[in-house]
Design an enzyme around this catalytic site. Sequence first.
Site, PDB file in Angstrom:
ATOM      1  N   SER A 127       0.826  -1.206   0.000  1.00  0.00           N
ATOM      2  CA  SER A 127       0.000   0.000   0.000  1.00  0.00           C
ATOM      3  C   SER A 127       0.859   1.255   0.000  1.00  0.00           C
ATOM      4  O   SER A 127       1.981   1.257   0.546  1.00  0.00           O
ATOM      5  CB  SER A 127      -0.904  -0.001   1.240  1.00  0.00           C
ATOM      6  OG  SER A 127      -1.504   1.263   1.438  1.00  0.00           O
ATOM      7  N   TYR A 152      -2.296  -0.344   9.950  1.00  0.00           N
ATOM      8  CA  TYR A 152      -2.499  -0.863   8.593  1.00  0.00           C
ATOM      9  C   TYR A 152      -1.212  -0.717   7.785  1.00  0.00           C
ATOM     10  O   TYR A 152      -0.740  -1.665   7.152  1.00  0.00           O
ATOM     11  CB  TYR A 152      -3.646  -0.120   7.912  1.00  0.00           C
ATOM     12  CG  TYR A 152      -3.789  -0.454   6.445  1.00  0.00           C
ATOM     13  CD1 TYR A 152      -4.215  -1.712   6.040  1.00  0.00           C
ATOM     14  CD2 TYR A 152      -3.490   0.487   5.452  1.00  0.00           C
ATOM     15  CE1 TYR A 152      -4.342  -2.033   4.695  1.00  0.00           C
ATOM     16  CE2 TYR A 152      -3.610   0.173   4.112  1.00  0.00           C
ATOM     17  CZ  TYR A 152      -4.030  -1.079   3.742  1.00  0.00           C
ATOM     18  OH  TYR A 152      -4.143  -1.400   2.405  1.00  0.00           O
TER      19      TYR A 152
END
Length: 334
Positions: A127, A152
């Site tokens: 990501s 995350y």
Amino acid sequence: MKILVTGVAGFIGFNLAARLLKDGHEVYGIDNLNDYYDVNLKKKRLSIIEKDTKFKFVLGDLADREKIKILFKTTSFDYVVNLAAQAGVRYSIENPESYIDSNLVGFGNILEGCRHSGVKHLVYASSSSVYGLNTNMPFSVRHNVDHPVSLYAASKKANELMAHTYSYLYKLPTTGLRFFTVYGPWGRPDMALFLFTKAILNDDPIKVFNNGDMQRDFTYIDDIVEGVVRVMNKVPKADPGWTSDNPNPSSSCVPYKLYNIGNNNPVALMSFVRAIEKAIGKKAVKNYLPLQAGDVPATYADVNDLIKDMGFKPATPIEEGINNFIKWYKEYYQ
């Protein structure tokens, strides 16, 4: 070829599976169909690809070690594309356990499955959030990413480290893809485009974080899928120029590689909102709010390696992508 796609009922997983099936591959998909967002949307995506006889669905969780062991023992996969993950930066602050289970334990089980079954190439979703406190733009895969600002992001950075270990110890070819703000038809309901469209159509106010002073490198879903397919078909090799004296973070002395997949064109949040308003034909009521914990003010992808190695650069204009999404949204929700 026989390809396993994890998170197959998700936004990217569904679109990738549909493309792979269209290209003639045999696709196995696994998903736990959790309720992080509307399960009916996930089931609807599944119902479309399940029409193809070359697709087989497995209901299961990556954190279920025995289930994953059995899956890899009973089926021999050429390639694995790991897209299953607990998504969402803000949700990771509220529910950290789900990120540890899915993104760390689950990914570990996939690595073990690939290691023991002779998978030719593991491609996995990382990501843009891994860039964390970086302010050197555009974000390059050669930059240091040791300062994440959400669990995350930390879990995705951990995936890259775990993958490198397996590439080193077991010569498992792995490629990590740092996706930049993916959007388009069949998108996730927790993403800005979905939230803004729904609110504007319902005459509800939209939440504009950091008082609108944000930039995102919005990347259309078809460009993401094209990038994944090209990367999947190019198995990484050891970088002959890699040296431990001056290590390149994006490659290694083992079959390991990292790429950004982004539009290479950051869009101001307020320009994004105006494009949605224009496509809908209606002004948004705006509720300006401060920057949320775990968020970053801007993302901007350097995709030079993707262009050089894959001959591909995402290029869908934001207006075209937004129009396609809103057309889908109105048809889906009637």
